[in-house]
Design a protein around this motif. Structure first.
Motif: not given
Length: 198
Positions: A159-183
């Motif tokens: 399976v191919q996976c891409r990580l992206r920000a839900v809202d690029p101007s909002a805060q994101q966390s690589i550690r927890t996944g907050a503010g991110l979406m996986l395609d």
């Protein structure tokens, strides 16, 4: 090593059946009961214990510290899996955590130690502790789906996976996944937990 589950999906218990001298790593506090003669070598503060069967083999019942499902993900030795870091509950020595270029691509140089996913390969069952029941999405080649990182449980290397920000101007966390979406793009089976991890 074989795994049989019961009391799922709300209060899962995993019965781990071990052959002669076989061992499994799991949190020491997760042990509910075992056959007589099983030994435990306690891990450190953040390390799992190692439970080893005697010469005649044995069994061990394990339950996570919080309510939820347990799921045995079987490794065939050919395909590796990315697994949610918080979900890994018990594993034999034949299933190993390894450094994988895909995670470095997704998370950067520190991806394997900082991200919310880990990569595993080998043979045998990897027992996962889940916040809720497990859903399977069978993706055809090129089929796309987006999933919140807190619900992702595991997906294979196919399976191919891409990580992206839900809202690029909002805060994101690589550690927890907050503010991110996986395609995700198939082919392959994506495992998702129906409740977000704590």
């Amino acid at each position: 090593m074989q795994v049989h589950t019961r009391h799922t999906p709300a209060f899962g218990v995993a019965r781990v059946i071990l052959g002669p001298g076989e061992a499994v790593q799991a949190p020491g506090e997760s042990m509910v009961a075992s056959s007589f003669g099983l030994t435990e070598v306690a891990g450190g503060r953040r390390s799992p214990s190692v439970f080893t069967a005697p010469a005649e083999g044995g069994w061990l019942d394990l339950a996570p510290s919080v309510a939820g499902d347990v799921y045995a993900l079987e490794f065939d030795g050919r395909t590796g899996w990315c697994v949610a870091r918080h979900a890994v509950f018990a594993r034999p020595a034949s299933v190993r955590a390894d450094s994988w270029p895909g995670l470095r691509t997704m998370f950067g140089a520190e991806g394997t130690s900082q991200g919310f996913l880990e990569h595993y390969s080998g043979t045998g069952p990897l027992v996962l502790a889940c916040a809720g029941p497990v859903d399977q999405f069978h993706l055809a080649a090129g089929e796309l789906i987006s999933v919140h990182p807190g619900h992702v449980l595991a997906y294979p290397d196919t399976v191919q996976c891409r990580l992206r920000a839900v809202d690029p101007s909002a805060q994101q966390s690589i550690r927890t996944g907050a503010g991110l979406m996986l395609d995700f793009a198939g082919p392959g089976t994506l495992l998702v937990q129906a409740r977000k991890s704590r």
